[in-house]
Design a protein around this motif. Structure first.
Motif, PDB file in Angstrom:
ATOM      1  N   GLN A 184      31.956 -65.764   1.724  1.00 16.85           N
ATOM      2  CA  GLN A 184      32.665 -66.103   2.953  1.00 16.85           C
ATOM      3  C   GLN A 184      32.964 -64.875   3.830  1.00 16.85           C
ATOM      4  OE1 GLN A 184      33.902 -66.670  -0.102  1.00 16.85           O
ATOM      5  NE2 GLN A 184      35.534 -65.134  -0.255  1.00 16.85           N
ATOM      6  N   GLY A 185      32.837 -63.679   3.235  1.00 13.28           N
ATOM      7  CA  GLY A 185      33.056 -62.458   4.012  1.00 13.28           C
ATOM      8  C   GLY A 185      31.800 -61.917   4.669  1.00 13.28           C
ATOM      9  N   ALA A 186      30.724 -62.706   4.659  1.00 12.67           N
ATOM     10  CA  ALA A 186      29.443 -62.233   5.217  1.00 12.67           C
ATOM     11  C   ALA A 186      29.599 -61.799   6.673  1.00 12.67           C
ATOM     12  CB  ALA A 186      28.394 -63.331   5.107  1.00 12.67           C
ATOM     13  N   ARG A 187      28.906 -60.724   7.010  1.00 17.41           N
ATOM     14  CA  ARG A 187      28.954 -60.188   8.373  1.00 17.41           C
ATOM     15  C   ARG A 187      27.577 -59.642   8.764  1.00 17.41           C
ATOM     16  NH1 ARG A 187      33.885 -59.195  10.806  1.00 17.41           N
ATOM     17  NH2 ARG A 187      35.715 -59.666   9.521  1.00 17.41           N
ATOM     18  N   ILE A 188      27.473 -59.264  10.007  1.00 15.91           N
ATOM     19  CA  ILE A 188      26.272 -58.598  10.498  1.00 15.91           C
ATOM     20  C   ILE A 188      26.560 -57.102  10.484  1.00 15.91           C
ATOM     21  CG2 ILE A 188      24.704 -58.349  12.447  1.00 15.91           C
ATOM     22  CD1 ILE A 188      25.632 -61.210  13.305  1.00 15.91           C
ATOM     23  N   GLY A 189      25.816 -56.377   9.656  1.00 15.40           N
ATOM     24  CA  GLY A 189      26.109 -54.964   9.500  1.00 15.40           C
ATOM     25  C   GLY A 189      24.983 -54.234   8.795  1.00 15.40           C
ATOM     26  N   PRO A 190      25.230 -52.996   8.362  1.00  7.59           N
ATOM     27  CA  PRO A 190      24.191 -52.202   7.669  1.00  7.59           C
ATOM     28  C   PRO A 190      23.908 -52.787   6.284  1.00  7.59           C
ATOM     29  CG  PRO A 190      26.290 -51.035   7.650  1.00  7.59           C
ATOM     30  CD  PRO A 190      26.487 -52.237   8.524  1.00  7.59           C
ATOM     31  N   GLN A 191      22.697 -53.301   6.092  1.00  2.00           N
ATOM     32  CA  GLN A 191      22.389 -54.034   4.862  1.00  2.00           C
ATOM     33  C   GLN A 191      22.336 -53.137   3.631  1.00  2.00           C
ATOM     34  OE1 GLN A 191      18.835 -56.007   6.359  1.00  2.00           O
ATOM     35  NE2 GLN A 191      19.970 -57.932   6.563  1.00  2.00           N
ATOM     36  N   ALA A 192      22.182 -51.825   3.836  1.00  2.00           N
ATOM     37  CA  ALA A 192      22.210 -50.912   2.692  1.00  2.00           C
ATOM     38  C   ALA A 192      23.540 -50.977   1.957  1.00  2.00           C
ATOM     39  CB  ALA A 192      21.941 -49.485   3.164  1.00  2.00           C
ATOM     40  N   TYR A 193      24.585 -51.461   2.637  1.00  2.00           N
ATOM     41  CA  TYR A 193      25.896 -51.619   2.011  1.00  2.00           C
ATOM     42  C   TYR A 193      25.813 -52.569   0.817  1.00  2.00           C
ATOM     43  CZ  TYR A 193      31.028 -52.143   1.884  1.00  2.00           C
ATOM     44  OH  TYR A 193      32.348 -52.153   1.507  1.00  2.00           O
ATOM     45  N   ASP A 194      25.070 -53.673   0.969  1.00  2.00           N
ATOM     46  CA  ASP A 194      24.888 -54.618  -0.149  1.00  2.00           C
ATOM     47  C   ASP A 194      24.103 -53.985  -1.288  1.00  2.00           C
ATOM     48  OD1 ASP A 194      26.274 -56.680   1.058  1.00  2.00           O
ATOM     49  OD2 ASP A 194      24.482 -57.714   1.799  1.00  2.00           O
ATOM     50  N   VAL A 195      23.096 -53.191  -0.929  1.00  2.00           N
ATOM     51  CA  VAL A 195      22.292 -52.529  -1.957  1.00  2.00           C
ATOM     52  C   VAL A 195      23.162 -51.554  -2.750  1.00  2.00           C
ATOM     53  CG1 VAL A 195      20.269 -51.081  -2.391  1.00  2.00           C
ATOM     54  CG2 VAL A 195      20.220 -52.778  -0.533  1.00  2.00           C
ATOM     55  N   ALA A 196      24.008 -50.806  -2.049  1.00  2.00           N
ATOM     56  CA  ALA A 196      24.940 -49.902  -2.727  1.00  2.00           C
ATOM     57  C   ALA A 196      25.888 -50.689  -3.623  1.00  2.00           C
ATOM     58  CB  ALA A 196      25.721 -49.096  -1.689  1.00  2.00           C
ATOM     59  N   SER A 197      26.340 -51.853  -3.160  1.00  2.51           N
ATOM     60  CA  SER A 197      27.314 -52.658  -3.907  1.00  2.51           C
ATOM     61  C   SER A 197      26.772 -53.134  -5.250  1.00  2.51           C
ATOM     62  CB  SER A 197      27.743 -53.870  -3.074  1.00  2.51           C
ATOM     63  OG  SER A 197      28.334 -53.464  -1.865  1.00  2.51           O
ATOM     64  N   ILE A 198      25.498 -53.514  -5.296  1.00  5.49           N
ATOM     65  CA  ILE A 198      24.946 -54.067  -6.528  1.00  5.49           C
ATOM     66  C   ILE A 198      24.294 -53.011  -7.422  1.00  5.49           C
ATOM     67  CG2 ILE A 198      22.711 -54.717  -5.520  1.00  5.49           C
ATOM     68  CD1 ILE A 198      24.753 -56.666  -8.184  1.00  5.49           C
ATOM     69  N   LEU A 199      23.665 -52.009  -6.847  1.00  6.39           N
ATOM     70  CA  LEU A 199      22.970 -51.016  -7.678  1.00  6.39           C
ATOM     71  C   LEU A 199      23.870 -49.841  -8.072  1.00  6.39           C
ATOM     72  CD1 LEU A 199      19.369 -50.872  -6.134  1.00  6.39           C
ATOM     73  CD2 LEU A 199      20.263 -52.317  -7.973  1.00  6.39           C
ATOM     74  N   TRP A 200      24.929 -49.623  -7.334  1.00  4.42           N
ATOM     75  CA  TRP A 200      25.939 -48.614  -7.699  1.00  4.42           C
ATOM     76  C   TRP A 200      27.275 -49.334  -7.861  1.00  4.42           C
ATOM     77  CZ3 TRP A 200      21.738 -47.378  -4.797  1.00  4.42           C
ATOM     78  CH2 TRP A 200      21.042 -46.203  -5.109  1.00  4.42           C
ATOM     79  N   ASP A 201      27.302 -50.249  -8.804  1.00  5.83           N
ATOM     80  CA  ASP A 201      28.427 -51.167  -8.999  1.00  5.83           C
ATOM     81  C   ASP A 201      29.384 -50.603 -10.059  1.00  5.83           C
ATOM     82  OD1 ASP A 201      30.107 -53.308  -9.400  1.00  5.83           O
ATOM     83  OD2 ASP A 201      28.547 -54.713 -10.041  1.00  5.83           O
ATOM     84  N   PRO A 202      30.652 -50.339  -9.740  1.00  6.65           N
ATOM     85  CA  PRO A 202      31.588 -49.835 -10.753  1.00  6.65           C
ATOM     86  C   PRO A 202      31.796 -50.783 -11.932  1.00  6.65           C
ATOM     87  CG  PRO A 202      32.470 -49.489  -8.549  1.00  6.65           C
ATOM     88  CD  PRO A 202      31.264 -50.359  -8.397  1.00  6.65           C
ATOM     89  N   TYR A 203      31.468 -52.058 -11.740  1.00  6.24           N
ATOM     90  CA  TYR A 203      31.639 -53.014 -12.824  1.00  6.24           C
ATOM     91  C   TYR A 203      30.572 -52.866 -13.914  1.00  6.24           C
ATOM     92  CZ  TYR A 203      34.983 -55.495  -9.854  1.00  6.24           C
ATOM     93  OH  TYR A 203      36.060 -55.833  -9.065  1.00  6.24           O
ATOM     94  N   TYR A 204      29.431 -52.295 -13.549  1.00  9.71           N
ATOM     95  CA  TYR A 204      28.377 -52.106 -14.548  1.00  9.71           C
ATOM     96  C   TYR A 204      27.538 -50.901 -14.174  1.00  9.71           C
ATOM     97  CZ  TYR A 204      24.560 -52.751 -17.769  1.00  9.71           C
ATOM     98  OH  TYR A 204      23.648 -52.536 -18.772  1.00  9.71           O
ATOM     99  N   ARG A 205      27.416 -49.971 -15.098  1.00 14.62           N
ATOM    100  CA  ARG A 205      26.670 -48.739 -14.836  1.00 14.62           C
ATOM    101  C   ARG A 205      25.205 -48.913 -15.216  1.00 14.62           C
ATOM    102  NH1 ARG A 205      28.435 -42.651 -16.804  1.00 14.62           N
ATOM    103  NH2 ARG A 205      26.722 -41.520 -15.798  1.00 14.62           N
ATOM    104  N   LEU A 206      24.367 -48.970 -14.222  1.00 15.52           N
ATOM    105  CA  LEU A 206      22.926 -49.083 -14.453  1.00 15.52           C
ATOM    106  C   LEU A 206      22.343 -47.743 -14.897  1.00 15.52           C
ATOM    107  CD1 LEU A 206      21.645 -51.224 -11.451  1.00 15.52           C
ATOM    108  CD2 LEU A 206      21.215 -51.727 -13.854  1.00 15.52           C
ATOM    109  N   ASN A 207      21.351 -47.816 -15.759  1.00 12.78           N
ATOM    110  CA  ASN A 207      20.557 -46.645 -16.100  1.00 12.78           C
ATOM    111  C   ASN A 207      19.906 -46.105 -14.823  1.00 12.78           C
ATOM    112  OD1 ASN A 207      17.687 -45.592 -16.672  1.00 12.78           O
ATOM    113  ND2 ASN A 207      18.624 -45.498 -18.695  1.00 12.78           N
TER     114      ASN A 207
END
Length: 624
Positions: free
Chosen positions: A508-531
């Motif tokens: 519900q918080g979706a917006r029009i903005g820099p899409q790299a923000y979503d990529v940072a959110s999932i691949l550099w996620d504090p909830y899970y540290r990816l290799n």
């Protein structure tokens, strides 16, 4: 509190009501999320701190003594063990330890009690009066049997109050005594209750301190034990616990709560829902629901233990995230659905409904909307189960499994970034929803206020230089090409359903903005540290797919994307740390504190890469 206090932990019982579990595991060593109940108690009383600690042992005493000698126990040098050839009861155990207890007031704690009551408050209350004992009590109708007068003193043991002003309360299993109490206990077998009766019969006063509102469980039955485990999970903001000894679990389906203790084995192809696997247990058969599984046995449990409710027709509250919305699991025509309730102050309700319809129309995998009540701000959605990507990753997985599920997640993200972006004009609630400079600066201010000052209690140095850099970061991040973004695309907002299908929530918080923000959110996620290597491959997967699908429509510069990603990482990690500060300190959801170390590590890594561009921010990260 200056007066020294001794402690005594009652740990000798057979645990008959827990059979067949206690045929192998003595009750004091019943695990609660990887830690024996006795260890919780020792850690609790050690915080007082005590002068001496006594522990009585009888049933499986060698097992408990061996554990005590091998475990890394705080204050172990203070512990004296009292072996009982025959059970002496709760009173006889204290009398048997009279030489240890007779010099100071002493706290007595039943080892089968899982509670977070304020021990300091109990002790302070006791020492402020001339009571021979002070009992911790609460109102628990199932166990209420202590008759207490209007002044808070024990006057008898009964299931039915007699004097008009008396009240009935339940003993929590924790009390503090004056050494004189030992005079009211006979030699040999007796109960503490006998001592209470003898004491008040002689005119001595036994106070009762009401301590409602705390976590409390008597783990003396399978149901009570399971309830304590679930409460432990809830206090950590989790629905799954996997012991570190479990190296790999694959090819199973699970839902609801899952606890897997040390050295347990789960068969390939098993389905587990609301299950607790005891140490050294193994599953027999493929489907297990609402049960405790041991070595060669399974104990069925009522599903209400896992929901915390006693009636099946009451909606079950689900979700433990940071949202103010409430979600409930309901039944309609024997089908499980999710009811969302929001307050009349929630500006996102209509937006969520419209975005759901928009995404579903584009076959973007969000929950199906069943019905919406705009007047009462309620909506009913498809039930996607309980397993988020965050929870799914709690089970030990191979690198191949992790990369595979993340590719599915990225495929979903690409649908938003490409397909939904192409159709933005068809969704009127998105037209004015721009993630711009003001939003980016709000995030960095949020980080300073809620984390740097609110959690770390640090006032930033050289504010002018710092805020100039925060302005520059937000200004440049806002300059990049914009498309539709989820804005909170992290592992707790990705659901994994049967067959490892991936669905998206909390959009519900979706917006029009820099899409790299979503990529940072999932691949550099504090909830899970990816290799790092897996992350690099996933990033390449995203950029390759993105380029393949937008080539010819807009110019795509990998260098520009990478620069955008670097700045969005800074922004996202500042936002996350601000949120953890707000949710833990202001909203009281303290389990968010455990995510701070990884969030801070990521921010420090970001700042290090850009330390020559943003030295004030880099220096701030060194301080926090």
């Amino acid at each position: 509190m200056n007066e020294p206090i001794n402690c005594f932990i009652l740990s000798a019982g057979f645990g008959e009501r827990l059979k067949p579990i206690t045929d192998n595991i003595p009750k004091p060593l019943m695990p609660i999320l990887g830690k024996p109940a006795l260890q919780y108690v020792i850690e609790r009383v050690s915080a007082i701190p005590p002068k001496k600690i006594g522990i009585n042992l009888h049933y499986k005493k060698e097992i408990i003594a061996d554990w005590l000698s091998s475990a890394n126990i705080l204050d172990s040098h203070k512990i004296t063990l009292f072996y009982e050839e025959k059970l002496l009861g709760t009173g006889g155990a204290l009398k048997n330890a009279e030489n240890l207890l007779k010099d100071n007031h002493f706290l007595v704690y039943n080892s089968d009690i899982f509670s977070d009551i304020d021990l300091q408050k109990l002790i302070k209350y006791h020492l402020s009066g001339d009571n021979i004992a002070t009992l911790a009590v609460h109102d628990c109708p199932e166990f209420n049997s202590l008759e207490i007068d209007e002044k808070g003193f024990l006057i008898g043991i009964s299931k039915k109050k007699s004097p008009p002003l008396s009240k009935l309360y339940a003993f929590i299993g924790i009390a503090i005594y004056s050494p004189d109490f030992l005079n009211f206990l006979p030699e040999g077998f007796s109960s503490a209750v006998l001592g209470w009766i003898n004491a008040i019969s002689s005119g001595a006063k036994i106070a009762c301190l009401v301590l409602d509102g705390y976590i409390w469980s008597d783990i003396g039955t399978p149901s009570a034990y399971a309830a304590a485990v679930i409460r432990g999970l809830k206090s950590e903001g989790e629905i799954v616990y996997i012991h570190p000894s479990i190296k790999y679990i694959n090819n199973i389906e699970f839902d609801g709560h899952l606890v897997v203790e040390k050295n347990s084995i789960i068969e390939k192809g098993a389905y587990l829902k609301n299950c607790i696997l005891l140490p050294d247990s193994y599953t027999v058969g493929t489907k297990h629901e609402n049960c405790i599984i041991g070595n060669g046995f399974s104990i069925p449990l009522d599903e209400c233990i896992f929901s915390g409710l006693t009636k099946t027709d009451i909606p079950i509250s689900i979700g433990q995230g940071g949202s103010e919305r409430q979600y409930f699991r309901i039944k309609k025509e024997n089908k499980s659905l999710v009811l969302m309730q929001t307050s009349h102050k929630d500006p996102d309700f209509k937006r969520q409904i419209e975005l759901t319809r928009f995404f579903c129309g584009l076959n973007i995998p969000v929950p199906q909307l069943i019905e919406a009540d705009y007047n009462n701000l309620n909506a009913v959605f498809e039930d996607l189960g309980d397993i988020s990507l965050y929870t799914w990753l709690k089970l030990p997985r191979t690198e191949e499994d992790i990369e595979s599920i993340y590719k599915k997640v990225i495929d979903c993200l690409l649908l938003i970034h490409i397909k939904a972006t192409r159709h933005i004009s068809e969704c009127h609630v998105l037209k004015e929803r721009i993630f711009d400079y003001d939003h980016l600066r709000w995030e960095s201010d949020y980080f300073i206020e809620r984390f740097v000052i609110g959690i770390r209690n640090i006032q930033p140095r050289d504010n002018d230089a710092l805020f100039k850099e925060l302005h520059e970061i937000a200004f440049e991040a806002n300059s990049f090409k914009k498309g539709l973004m989820h804005r909170d695309f992290q592992s707790q907002n990705i659901m994994v359903t049967q067959g490892r299908a991936v669905r998206i929530i909390d959009y519900q918080g979706a917006r029009i903005g820099p899409q790299a923000y979503d990529v940072a959110s999932i691949l550099w996620d504090p909830y899970y540290r990816l290799n790092d290597i897996v992350r690099d491959r996933l990033l390449t997967y995203y950029t390759t797919k993105l380029f393949e699908n937008i080539s010819g429509e807009i110019d795509f510069s990998l260098d520009e994307f990478n620069r955008s990603l670097m700045l969005c990482r800074l922004q996202r990690h500042m936002q996350a740390l601000g949120a953890y500060g707000f949710l833990s300190k202001v909203k009281g959801k303290r389990f968010f504190l455990k995510h701070i170390p990884e969030g801070l590590r990521l921010l420090k890594e970001d700042a290090f890469f850009l330390k020559y561009e943003y030295p004030a921010l880099y220096n701030l990260t060194l301080m926090i």
